[in-house]
Design a protein around this motif. Structure first.
Motif, PDB file in Angstrom:
ATOM      1  N   ILE A  77       0.835  -1.206   0.000  1.00 51.98           N
ATOM      2  CA  ILE A  77       0.000   0.000   0.000  1.00 51.98           C
ATOM      3  C   ILE A  77       0.868   1.254   0.000  1.00 51.98           C
ATOM      4  CG2 ILE A  77      -1.598   1.345   1.420  1.00 51.98           C
ATOM      5  CD1 ILE A  77      -2.919  -1.287   2.214  1.00 51.98           C
ATOM      6  N   ALA A  78       1.950   1.221   0.773  1.00 57.31           N
ATOM      7  CA  ALA A  78       2.845   2.379   0.827  1.00 57.31           C
ATOM      8  C   ALA A  78       3.457   2.643  -0.543  1.00 57.31           C
ATOM      9  CB  ALA A  78       3.946   2.144   1.861  1.00 57.31           C
ATOM     10  N   GLY A  79       3.839   1.590  -1.240  1.00 55.73           N
ATOM     11  CA  GLY A  79       4.424   1.771  -2.570  1.00 55.73           C
ATOM     12  C   GLY A  79       3.451   2.366  -3.560  1.00 55.73           C
ATOM     13  N   LEU A  80       2.193   1.963  -3.478  1.00 55.44           N
ATOM     14  CA  LEU A  80       1.203   2.467  -4.436  1.00 55.44           C
ATOM     15  C   LEU A  80       0.622   3.821  -4.049  1.00 55.44           C
ATOM     16  CD1 LEU A  80      -0.777  -0.734  -5.423  1.00 55.44           C
ATOM     17  CD2 LEU A  80       0.756   0.623  -6.834  1.00 55.44           C
ATOM     18  N   VAL A  81       0.314   3.987  -2.769  1.00 57.11           N
ATOM     19  CA  VAL A  81      -0.384   5.202  -2.340  1.00 57.11           C
ATOM     20  C   VAL A  81       0.577   6.372  -2.127  1.00 57.11           C
ATOM     21  CG1 VAL A  81      -1.778   6.178  -0.476  1.00 57.11           C
ATOM     22  CG2 VAL A  81      -2.285   3.921  -1.356  1.00 57.11           C
ATOM     23  N   ILE A  82       1.742   6.091  -1.588  1.00 55.92           N
ATOM     24  CA  ILE A  82       2.697   7.161  -1.311  1.00 55.92           C
ATOM     25  C   ILE A  82       3.806   7.196  -2.360  1.00 55.92           C
ATOM     26  CG2 ILE A  82       4.459   7.942   0.317  1.00 55.92           C
ATOM     27  CD1 ILE A  82       2.661   7.119   2.565  1.00 55.92           C
ATOM     28  N   GLY A  83       4.386   6.048  -2.634  1.00 55.58           N
ATOM     29  CA  GLY A  83       5.561   5.996  -3.501  1.00 55.58           C
ATOM     30  C   GLY A  83       5.316   6.423  -4.929  1.00 55.58           C
ATOM     31  N   LEU A  84       4.331   5.835  -5.563  1.00 59.43           N
ATOM     32  CA  LEU A  84       4.094   6.119  -6.982  1.00 59.43           C
ATOM     33  C   LEU A  84       3.793   7.592  -7.255  1.00 59.43           C
ATOM     34  CD1 LEU A  84       3.850   4.994  -9.849  1.00 59.43           C
ATOM     35  CD2 LEU A  84       1.470   4.483  -9.350  1.00 59.43           C
ATOM     36  N   PRO A  85       2.799   8.188  -6.598  1.00 63.43           N
ATOM     37  CA  PRO A  85       2.526   9.594  -6.910  1.00 63.43           C
ATOM     38  C   PRO A  85       3.654  10.537  -6.520  1.00 63.43           C
ATOM     39  CG  PRO A  85       0.897   8.751  -5.351  1.00 63.43           C
ATOM     40  CD  PRO A  85       1.830   7.644  -5.661  1.00 63.43           C
ATOM     41  N   LEU A 141       4.691   6.126   7.289  1.00 63.22           N
ATOM     42  CA  LEU A 141       3.452   6.770   7.731  1.00 63.22           C
ATOM     43  C   LEU A 141       2.204   5.960   7.392  1.00 63.22           C
ATOM     44  CD1 LEU A 141       4.231  10.482   6.885  1.00 63.22           C
ATOM     45  CD2 LEU A 141       4.386   9.322   9.078  1.00 63.22           C
ATOM     46  N   VAL A 142       2.329   5.017   6.486  1.00 70.49           N
ATOM     47  CA  VAL A 142       1.178   4.171   6.138  1.00 70.49           C
ATOM     48  C   VAL A 142       0.768   3.330   7.341  1.00 70.49           C
ATOM     49  CG1 VAL A 142       0.431   2.298   4.612  1.00 70.49           C
ATOM     50  CG2 VAL A 142       1.749   4.178   3.707  1.00 70.49           C
ATOM     51  N   VAL A 143       1.711   3.031   8.234  1.00 71.34           N
ATOM     52  CA  VAL A 143       1.397   2.271   9.439  1.00 71.34           C
ATOM     53  C   VAL A 143       0.357   3.013  10.269  1.00 71.34           C
ATOM     54  CG1 VAL A 143       2.371   1.385  11.587  1.00 71.34           C
ATOM     55  CG2 VAL A 143       3.635   1.148   9.462  1.00 71.34           C
ATOM     56  N   LEU A 144       0.457   4.335  10.329  1.00 70.82           N
ATOM     57  CA  LEU A 144      -0.518   5.117  11.103  1.00 70.82           C
ATOM     58  C   LEU A 144      -1.910   5.040  10.504  1.00 70.82           C
ATOM     59  CD1 LEU A 144       1.579   8.277  11.941  1.00 70.82           C
ATOM     60  CD2 LEU A 144       1.042   6.348  13.424  1.00 70.82           C
ATOM     61  N   ILE A 160       7.066   2.208  12.261  1.00 67.09           N
ATOM     62  CA  ILE A 160       7.302   3.304  11.322  1.00 67.09           C
ATOM     63  C   ILE A 160       8.763   3.349  10.888  1.00 67.09           C
ATOM     64  CG2 ILE A 160       7.283   5.806  11.049  1.00 67.09           C
ATOM     65  CD1 ILE A 160       4.736   5.829  12.742  1.00 67.09           C
ATOM     66  N   PRO A 161       9.738   3.363  11.805  1.00 71.94           N
ATOM     67  CA  PRO A 161      11.125   3.351  11.324  1.00 71.94           C
ATOM     68  C   PRO A 161      11.539   2.022  10.718  1.00 71.94           C
ATOM     69  CG  PRO A 161      11.067   3.480  13.725  1.00 71.94           C
ATOM     70  CD  PRO A 161       9.660   3.571  13.250  1.00 71.94           C
ATOM     71  N   VAL A 162      10.904   0.921  11.139  1.00 72.86           N
ATOM     72  CA  VAL A 162      11.247  -0.383  10.585  1.00 72.86           C
ATOM     73  C   VAL A 162      10.873  -0.455   9.105  1.00 72.86           C
ATOM     74  CG1 VAL A 162      10.705  -2.856  10.728  1.00 72.86           C
ATOM     75  CG2 VAL A 162      11.077  -1.532  12.805  1.00 72.86           C
ATOM     76  N   ILE A 163       9.838   0.263   8.725  1.00 69.90           N
ATOM     77  CA  ILE A 163       9.443   0.309   7.314  1.00 69.90           C
ATOM     78  C   ILE A 163      10.095   1.504   6.620  1.00 69.90           C
ATOM     79  CG2 ILE A 163       7.484   0.661   5.758  1.00 69.90           C
ATOM     80  CD1 ILE A 163       5.793  -0.870   7.771  1.00 69.90           C
ATOM     81  N   GLY A 164      10.135   2.650   7.274  1.00 69.72           N
ATOM     82  CA  GLY A 164      10.601   3.881   6.641  1.00 69.72           C
ATOM     83  C   GLY A 164      12.080   3.901   6.309  1.00 69.72           C
ATOM     84  N   PHE A 165      12.939   3.484   7.230  1.00 68.98           N
ATOM     85  CA  PHE A 165      14.379   3.571   6.977  1.00 68.98           C
ATOM     86  C   PHE A 165      14.848   2.627   5.874  1.00 68.98           C
ATOM     87  CE2 PHE A 165      14.817   5.278  11.496  1.00 68.98           C
ATOM     88  CZ  PHE A 165      14.730   6.581  11.053  1.00 68.98           C
TER      89      PHE A 165
END
Length: 161
Positions: free
Chosen positions: A74-82, A113-116, A128-133
């Motif tokens: 979801i993070a890749g599609l919702v945040i990453g792509l745009p 931030l998708v975790v939130l 959040i840092p486990v995914i973000g970093f």
């Protein structure tokens, strides 16, 4: 006493006139292959790492990590792509590609931030840092790997090959 009429700033007019005199600026152009290397490859690699972590039996005692796969996707599609498309568009006239690498790394940091958005309390916000970093490192490395696939387009110059 009356208020004086506002005076328009001439800075904008000077910039516009200077741009008209100098002509169009050079820009970076990333094709589809470059974008796939810069965006899709790091996302697939992140999903593969999470999938490998779900298969480690000793980590199963902490609970299943399978929902983490959904979060990364979801993070890749919702945040990453745009945001990666926005970075490419916003920084197209910045010829220093390290700026692009850092911007992609920043986009990767936002993956956490998708975790939130999952709406779960407890220990999950600690992810959040486990995914973000790792996402930031992978996105930066992905954009770095795409550097050879990016062309500098100089307006008025002959196109290559």
């Amino acid at each position: 006493m009356t208020t004086p009429a506002p005076v328009k700033s001439t800075a904008r007019a000077r910039r516009k006139a200077a741009r008209a005199v100098s002509g169009p600026r050079p820009r970076l152009r990333m094709g589809l292959n470059g974008f796939l290397v810069a965006w899709l490859l790091p996302n697939l690699l992140m999903a593969a790492v999470v999938l490998a972590l779900t298969l480690i039996p000793s980590l199963q005692r902490f609970g299943t990590l399978t929902p983490l796969l959904t979060v990364v996707g979801i993070a890749g599609l919702v945040i990453g792509l745009p945001l990666c498309l926005l970075v490419n568009r916003a920084f197209r006239h910045v010829l220093n590609q390290w700026v692009h690498v850092l911007a992609y790394a920043l986009v990767g940091m936002l993956y956490g931030l998708v975790v939130l958005a999952q709406g779960v309390g407890g220990v999950l916000p600690m992810l959040i840092p486990v995914i973000g970093f790792p996402a930031a490192v992978l996105m930066g490395l992905g954009r770095l790997a795409a550097r050879p696939l990016v062309d500098v387009v100089v307006p008025g110059a002959e196109p290559r090959g």
